[in-house]
Write a protein that holds these residues in place. Structure first.
Motif, PDB file in Angstrom:
ATOM      1  N   CYS A   1      12.676   8.485 -28.119  1.00 15.86           N
ATOM      2  CA  CYS A   1      11.747   8.992 -29.113  1.00 15.86           C
ATOM      3  C   CYS A   1      10.240   8.671 -28.269  1.00 15.86           C
ATOM      4  O   CYS A   1       9.797   7.632 -28.078  1.00 15.86           O
TER       5      CYS A   1
ATOM      6  N   ASN B   1       7.539   8.920 -30.107  1.00 10.81           N
ATOM      7  CA  ASN B   1       6.819   7.996 -31.027  1.00 10.81           C
ATOM      8  C   ASN B   1       7.355   6.778 -31.287  1.00 10.81           C
ATOM      9  O   ASN B   1       6.605   5.707 -31.360  1.00 10.81           O
ATOM     10  N   CYS B   2       8.758   6.558 -31.272  1.00  9.60           N
ATOM     11  CA  CYS B   2       9.001   5.235 -31.761  1.00  9.60           C
ATOM     12  C   CYS B   2      10.221   4.488 -30.995  1.00  9.60           C
ATOM     13  O   CYS B   2      10.472   3.391 -31.070  1.00  9.60           O
TER      14      CYS B   2
ATOM     15  N   CYS C   1      14.477  12.412 -33.446  1.00  8.64           N
ATOM     16  CA  CYS C   1      14.600  11.359 -33.743  1.00  8.64           C
ATOM     17  C   CYS C   1      15.039  11.265 -35.230  1.00  8.64           C
ATOM     18  O   CYS C   1      14.407  11.741 -36.064  1.00  8.64           O
TER      19      CYS C   1
ATOM     20  N   CYS D   1      12.237   8.577 -37.029  1.00 11.16           N
ATOM     21  CA  CYS D   1      10.990   8.652 -37.412  1.00 11.16           C
ATOM     22  C   CYS D   1      10.877  10.307 -37.737  1.00 11.16           C
ATOM     23  O   CYS D   1       9.813  10.784 -38.070  1.00 11.16           O
TER      24      CYS D   1
END
Ligand SMILES: [Zn+2]
Ligand SMILES: [Zn+2]
Length: 370
Positions: free
Chosen positions: A14, A16-17, A32, A35
């Protein structure tokens, strides 16, 4: 080696995370689960789908294949299916025969990289919906089976990419046969009318045969052959058609979260199966070329030229179950939603239905007579 693996995993992380991403059916992104971020599968400019030269391809697919990729593969001890597994799986049963898989036997293997992939268009929820509709049509199934099958829900379906060869070729067929043309003759016969012996005439159809020979050509595109034995061929052939217009250049990211089977029928063996599939079209062309009212083909010989192929993955949702010691498979084409299931029939139910029908007919007959 380490470097390369890290590279592959990066595209499945991901943005983002950093969690592992799974392909979201019917979309062009990975999702994901932690998140909720969507990670786009960016595509290089729209490449045309094109086939490879058959001979060149066969020469290049030595073992291990040059154009390969690393995959975590496990073989089913019961049915022999070789499948890849999604990340993070700790226990599993075989999607094709429902036997437990021995995951300690799973290993990294270099497998042939598919050319194209048809990503999942239906997710598990939609697959379950199609399955419920199919269940509603389970006429004449044994009650015990209906009870069993009703307990199957979407967790029992596994998302699986099936290996397929797709062949293109031009054929030239020389044949030798007979053209039958109908003609009518007047035939005299005797019969008894009002106790009198009389002579009458009637028209009778005859066929005149002419020897013929000739040549026909056919062009074939995307003759599909399932490249494994795990799914019963009865089921596999009925899963067609696939939405080939949605085919994408192969990208491992479409596989994330799904299983895939590796081929066990190679490109040469697959070509022989494709020839069997093409035969009815060729015979049809020969018959049209012969013309007339009836045709006989005494001899014909096919030549195949310009043979090309693609190695494709097609998506299905599959569940298998055992009933009275016999294995049944239910497969859902995850591009069209078509459900193809094997199922047993209850002889008792069919016999009762027939008896019921006969009784109904008898009642109707009596009523109409009266
Ligand atoms: Zn995330
Ligand atoms: Zn199996």
């Amino acid at each position: 080696m380490e470097e390369k693996n890290a590279d592959i995993n990066l595209s499945l992380q991901c943005i983002n995370c950093g969690a592992v991403l799974y392909y979201e059916p019917g979309t062009s992104y990975l999702k994901c689960n932690y998140c909720g971020t969507s990670n786009e599968i960016e595509r290089s400019q729209k490449e045309d789908v094109r086939s490879l030269d058959f001979d060149e391809f066969v020469e290049s697919t030595a073992i291990p294949p040059k154009d390969g990729m690393e995959a975590f593969v496990v073989q089913c001890k019961n049915c022999g299916a070789n499948t890849t597994l999604p990340a993070g799986i700790t226990s599993d049963t075989c999607a094709f025969c429902d036997s437990p898989l021995i995951l300690s036997m799973a290993h990294n293997e270099r497998i042939l990289k598919p050319h194209y992939i048809l990503p999942f268009l239906l997710n598990d929820l939609e697959a379950e919906k199609r399955f419920r509709q199919w269940l509603g049509n389970l006429w004449f199934a044994p009650n015990a089976l209906i009870k069993n099958v009703k307990q199957i829900h979407r967790d029992h379906f596994k998302g699986m990419y099936l290996p397929h060869w797709a062949y293109d070729t031009k054929t030239k067929t020389t044949y030798q046969g007979q053209r039958g043309t109908y003609y009518w003759v007047t035939e005299r016969y005797t019969t008894v009318e009002n106790g009198q012996r009389v002579t009458r005439s009637r028209q009778v159809r005859r066929t005149r045969w002419h020897s013929v020979y000739g040549q026909v050509s056919c062009t074939f595109k995307d003759v599909l052959v399932l490249a494994s034995h795990s799914l019963s061929r009865k089921v596999a052939d009925r899963l067609e058609p696939w939405q080939l217009a949605k085919l994408q250049v192969f990208d491992e990211r479409y596989m994330s979260g799904f299983r895939s089977e590796t081929y066990s029928i190679d490109a040469r063996q697959g070509l022989e199966l494709a020839k069997v599939k093409m035969e009815s079209t060729i015979i049809g062309a020969v018959r049209r070329d012969i013309g007339g009212d009836e045709q006989l083909i005494n001899h014909h010989e096919n030549q195949y030229s310009n043979i090309k192929l693609k190695y494709n993955l097609f998506p299905i949702w599959i569940s298998s179950f055992k009933f009275k010691g016999k294995l049944y498979q239910i497969a859902i084409n995850a591009s069209t939603g078509e459900v193809i299931g094997e199922r047993p029939y209850s002889i008792a139910k069919i016999v009762f239905a027939i008896i019921g029908f006969l009784i109904l007919m008898a009642i109707l007959y009596v009523l109409l007579q009266g």
